[in-house]
Write a protein that holds these residues in place. Structure first.
Motif, short mmCIF file in Angstrom:
data_model
loop_
_atom_site.label_atom_id
_atom_site.label_comp_id
_atom_site.label_asym_id
_atom_site.label_seq_id
_atom_site.Cartn_x
_atom_site.Cartn_y
_atom_site.Cartn_z
N UNK A 280 110.79 34.79 8.65
CA UNK A 280 111.53 34.15 9.74
C UNK A 280 110.82 32.86 10.13
N UNK A 281 111.57 31.96 10.73
CA UNK A 281 111.01 30.72 11.24
C UNK A 281 111.69 30.33 12.54
N UNK A 282 110.94 29.75 13.45
CA UNK A 282 111.50 29.31 14.72
C UNK A 282 111.05 27.87 14.97
N UNK A 283 112.01 26.98 15.10
CA UNK A 283 111.69 25.59 15.43
C UNK A 283 111.97 25.35 16.91
N UNK A 284 110.96 24.84 17.60
CA UNK A 284 111.00 24.59 19.04
C UNK A 284 110.90 23.09 19.28
N UNK A 285 111.98 22.52 19.80
CA UNK A 285 112.06 21.07 20.04
C UNK A 285 111.73 20.25 18.80
N UNK A 286 111.95 20.83 17.65
CA UNK A 286 111.87 20.14 16.35
C UNK A 286 113.20 20.39 15.66
N UNK A 287 113.86 19.32 15.24
CA UNK A 287 115.24 19.48 14.81
C UNK A 287 115.44 19.13 13.33
N UNK A 288 116.60 19.55 12.82
CA UNK A 288 117.01 19.28 11.43
C UNK A 288 116.11 19.97 10.42
#
Length: 421
Positions: free
Chosen positions: A381-389
């Motif tokens: 799994x991966x979670x991007x926080x205030x990092x987009x695209x």
């Protein structure tokens, strides 16, 4: 023109059901399509109920999947405000609450989920709320505005996604907020202690009080109104209103009555379906929050309650009903917005399934990506926080099954796309 050579019935007027109906027509199905909705509103999307609509930033009409006139144009027969009360797989009939009997050739159960209820004294008081339906959001929106004007206090049971999003909305109105959570951090089972703590800090910075390691035991009231909440550690929290945000249970009563195979609650619950979203009855399918599907990619049975699963699962089930070769293997995905923090989570990493969590970026500034790695180095799994695209690249890495070096994942100079085999 619609002919009567076949009748496909969809039970459930949420996003999954509406998108299934849309897909049947888009794929050229010319038979009858009947959509049964137990709510009087046309099918709508649920994320705005705890986000933009609850915050007062989106209008009511923005939540609907289609404009009301679309259903007539697409020749979808709508039964609004009519629950399905009995399903007979042998006769292939479904009976509605008003006694209407509908014969189907194939049927889709998209009955969704319902809020879990607090089993304690005081839940019948006027100030006790749940958030699942549009009517709930309408009521809660007014409550939060009133609490903000009067410096009122909202106490929330549960620090999951709904509890945290409502806490953020309540603070935006100026209400006082206390969140009671049995775990040591918000989202503890999903994110673990370190990243769960990030959300603790975020909300505390905005004035939310947390009470961890405790559960509600009683909601105290007088003259039908809420006064306080008591917890199992002997504490009492002043309250004017209470939100129960302790999860949702799949609505399986119709399937159970019909004798379809179900999944035990301990294993997540739901209607058991195969990779084509077909139930134990070959003429009945299930999609959305209620479906516990064999997931070809993750090699497990999975029930996902998030928006993307309804968005994609409804169309997949519709194509399977049409006889197309379907293997529903979407990477689970959800998103959340709280204050100035937006995040996307892709994948599936339940407690005990991963060996380490690797971060790239600046966690302190809440601009980072977190990666959950299995023992073999595969990305779970991966979670991007205030990092987009980057969500698409994260999902591609999960699908690839590649073994990834932690130090490479942590290096922001290495493009994620370059790690694909």
């Amino acid at each position: 023109m619609v002919d009567a050579h076949q009748t496909f019935v969809i039970v459930g007027g949420g996003l999954a059901g509406a998108k299934a109906a849309e897909t049947l027509r888009a794929e050229g199905f010319t038979g009858r399509v009947i959509l049964i909705c137990d709510e009087r509103d046309h099918p709508y999307e649920r994320p705005p109920l705890s986000k933009g609509y609850l915050l007062g930033r989106e209008e009511r009409d923005s939540v609907f999947v289609h404009e009301p006139a679309w259903y007539a144009r697409a020749q979808i027969e709508l039964h609004l405000g009519q629950p399905a009360v009995h399903l007979d797989p042998g006769a292939r009939t479904v009976r509605l609450g008003d006694g209407t009997l509908i014969v189907y050739d194939k049927l889709l159960l998209a009955t969704g989920a319902e809020p879990r209820r607090l089993d304690i004294p005081g839940t019948g008081l006027a100030g006790v709320h749940h958030l699942r339906r549009l009517a709930h959001a309408e009521r809660l929106r007014g409550v939060l505005a009133s609490l903000g004007r009067d410096n009122g206090h909202l106490v929330i049971a549960g620090a999951g996604w709904i509890g945290l999003e409502v806490a953020a909305a309540a603070r935006s109105y100026g209400a006082e907020v206390t969140v009671v959570e049995a775990a040591p951090t918000p989202l503890h089972g999903i994110l673990g202690p370190k990243l769960g703590g990030l959300f603790t800090d975020l909300h505390r910075e905005h004035g939310v009080r947390f009470h961890f390691g405790a559960r509600f035991t009683e909601i105290v009231g007088q003259d039908g109104m809420v006064l306080a909440v008591r917890t199992d550690d002997g504490e009492e929290h002043p309250a004017h209103d209470v939100l129960a945000a302790i999860g949702a249970a799949p609505r399986t009563a119709l399937a159970e009555q019909a004798g379809l195979d179900l999944v035990d609650r301990e294993a997540g619950g739901g209607i058991a379906v195969d990779a084509a979203l077909r139930t134990s009855d070959p003429y009945i399918y299930a999609a959305g929050d209620v479906a516990a599907a064999d997931h070809p990619l993750l090699d497990s049975r999975l029930r996902v309650e998030h928006w993307a699963n309804a968005l994609n699962g409804g169309p997949a089930a519709a194509r399977a009903m049409l006889g197309q070769d379907v293997s529903y293997d979407r990477v689970p995905y959800f998103f959340s917005d709280q204050y100035d923090v937006g995040m996307e989570y892709s994948g599936y990493a339940p407690p005990g399934s991963y060996q380490q969590v690797v971060c790239r970026g600046d966690v302190a500034k809440r601009e980072f990506i977190a990666f959950w790695l299995g023992a073999d180095g595969r990305l779970l799994a991966g979670m991007n926080v205030n990092v987009w695209d980057v969500a698409e690249s994260i999902q591609q890495l999960i699908r690839s099954g590649a073994s990834l070096a932690p130090e490479v994942l942590a290096d922001p100079e290495v493009p994620l796309a370059s790690l694909l085999p």
